[in-house]
Design a protein around this motif. Structure first.
Motif: not given
Length: 258
Positions: A219, A34, A230-233, A237
């Motif tokens: 991530r 992450t 905001e967060e995500g793959p 993103l």
């Protein structure tokens, strides 16, 4: 479903009247890489340091493998954990910072093995065997007898990574590990981190290296103003950010990269 190895719930940190972390929620699963990105002053490093309880957070929880970091719950409310409790809670964590914090009067090998001998009560021969294995991992076994002053900045940071790995952590925390390096030296440190990612090491990384985040992270978390925006793959993103603030941040990064 397995519990996350790191779970942050409602984490809040204030400096006087200024709120640096504002009710942050975050989970990191085993094997995740992450990357936390965002502008300077957005709370990234404070979040990482709070998870390790190098900063005393004011509200919320930071749990590592289910253990509350830095506090204990009592019938009368929450109170600070003792040093032994905190050391036990921190034990699964390896930490690497932007500054190397190597002892200048010790050899590279002694820097890597000092904690193993003093804290881990390991004999010198066993500690040196473990230390050399970690130096081999970061490509510096041949520099074991050097002093830090004989190393480049990138080499010093790789020694710091070897020192953290020698304690066999289950999770690695990196706080802007390349920000103090000359651009030519950044690649050798990121290369070690990519190897750790490929081996399945769980990592939480605060970084300004957008290319690394885009290609090595499982991530990406974007912070601004003490909050996760905001967060995500990484692929969606970076390609199609949902928030205007992240879109603006990425546009600024791309313009500077030209």
């Amino acid at each position: 479903m397995l519990d996350p190895v790191i779970r942050v719930r409602g984490l809040t940190k204030r400096y006087g009247t200024r709120t640096v972390l504002d009710r942050v929620d975050l989970e990191v699963a085993a094997g995740d890489v992450t990357c936390i990105i965002g502008p300077s002053g957005s709370g990234k490093s404070t979040l990482l340091r709070s998870i390790a309880f190098l900063e005393t957070y004011d509200e919320g929880d930071a749990l590592v493998f289910g253990k509350l970091m830095g506090w204990r719950e009592t019938p009368l409310g929450r109170e600070l954990a003792g040093e032994r409790e905190l050391a036990e809670a921190r034990a699964p964590l390896g930490m690497v910072f932007q500054h190397f914090h190597l002892w200048p009067h010790l050899s590279v090998l002694d820097n890597v093995t000092l904690a193993l001998r003093l804290v881990g009560r390991m004999g010198r021969r066993e500690a040196e065997t473990a230390g050399l294995a970690m130096l081999e991992k970061v490509g510096l076994a041949s520099h074991a007898r050097h002093r830090p002053e004989q190393l480049s900045g990138g080499q010093k940071q790789r020694v710091a990574i070897a020192r953290a790995l020698a304690a066999k952590p289950r999770v690695m925390l990196f706080d802007e590990p390349t920000s103090a390096l000359d651009p030519e030296l950044v690649g050798e440190v990121l290369g070690v981190m990519k190897t750790l990612a490929a081996e399945g090491m769980t990592m939480l990384i605060v970084t300004h290296e957008m290319g690394f985040a885009a290609h090595a992270a499982s991530r990406v978390v974007f912070m601004d103003g003490g909050r996760i925006v905001e967060e995500g793959p990484p692929k969606p993103l970076f390609a199609e950010p949902s928030s205007p603030r992240l879109a603006q941040f990425l546009q600024t990064w791309r313009e500077r990269a030209l």
